[in-house]
Design a protein around this motif. Sequence first.
Motif, short mmCIF file in Angstrom:
data_model
loop_
_atom_site.label_atom_id
_atom_site.label_comp_id
_atom_site.label_asym_id
_atom_site.label_seq_id
_atom_site.Cartn_x
_atom_site.Cartn_y
_atom_site.Cartn_z
N GLY A 23 46.54 40.08 64.00
CA GLY A 23 45.27 40.32 63.33
C GLY A 23 44.60 39.06 63.35
O GLY A 23 45.03 37.75 63.50
N ASN A 24 43.12 39.22 63.40
CA ASN A 24 42.07 38.10 63.51
C ASN A 24 42.33 37.31 62.17
O ASN A 24 42.60 37.82 60.85
CB ASN A 24 40.69 38.66 63.50
N LYS A 26 40.38 35.95 60.23
CA LYS A 26 39.51 36.08 59.04
C LYS A 26 39.93 37.47 58.08
O LYS A 26 39.35 37.72 56.90
CB LYS A 26 38.12 36.74 59.75
N TRP A 27 41.15 38.24 58.39
CA TRP A 27 41.50 39.19 57.47
C TRP A 27 42.72 38.92 56.70
O TRP A 27 43.23 39.74 55.97
CB TRP A 27 41.87 40.41 58.42
N ASP A 52 39.33 42.49 65.91
CA ASP A 52 39.90 42.45 64.53
C ASP A 52 41.46 42.61 64.67
O ASP A 52 42.31 41.74 63.81
CB ASP A 52 39.26 43.41 63.66
N LEU A 62 38.55 47.51 66.37
CA LEU A 62 37.25 46.61 65.77
C LEU A 62 36.97 47.44 64.54
O LEU A 62 36.65 48.66 64.53
CB LEU A 62 36.06 46.78 67.04
N SER A 65 33.27 47.36 58.49
CA SER A 65 33.48 47.37 57.07
C SER A 65 31.88 47.93 56.48
O SER A 65 31.11 48.12 57.07
CB SER A 65 33.89 46.28 56.40
N GLN A 125 39.95 50.62 53.23
CA GLN A 125 40.68 49.74 53.99
C GLN A 125 42.01 50.31 53.91
O GLN A 125 42.77 50.09 54.75
CB GLN A 125 40.41 48.17 53.58
#
Length: 215
Positions: A23-24, A26-27, A52, A62, A65, A125
């Motif tokens: 996972g990136n 940022k998540w 992502d 990818l 959101s 999500q």
Amino acid sequence: MTTKANLPATAGSIVVPYGHVIGNEKWRGSEIAQRLQGKVRLIFEDGLGLVDFHLSNRTCILLISEADLVAGDEFKRRLVKFRNASSLRGIVIVEKTQISEQYYSGVQKLVVLELGMVLLPVANQGEASQLIIQLVREQSRDRGANPFVRKQRSQLAEPAALRAVQHIPGVGKTKALLLLQHFGSIHRLCNAPVSELEQVVGQTAAQQIYTFLHS
């Protein structure tokens, strides 16, 4: 369990073992990350760039959101850059909510018709995490499997998959159930030729489905 790891990377791609998701960074701490933990082996990396989530077999996610859709066109530039620069197989998951629904048709045209990528809509999500978990499990099951043997186990217990397939033009609940029952996974459905789709839903619907899934 979520850990940091230095996995081998070559030619801009990351080698991901089956059953793992990279996972990136940022998540980290997000709802989708929390829901993935315990279901797959989730590892965070801060050098994924446009991607992502990385899955095995050169597949990546990818995630667009609701906030990305409302904020403007930055997500479009990210998708185009990925498609132009990468040899990875990209699957786009987009949050289609009451707020973002007005932007969905534009995203659909860009992702499917112009970029030739697979588009899977989700409500939130939580559903996105369910789809990622399903894709990981499909890859693990398919590893080393005989492609000429049809798996009898269906994915009908996966509500997120059923809803995603129903968003394909010409596909209602009945056809979505038939497609998932026949192909057994989203991966197989996305890669099916028109001739096999025709066996399940007929010629007209098969052409609509194939056109939607491929540029």
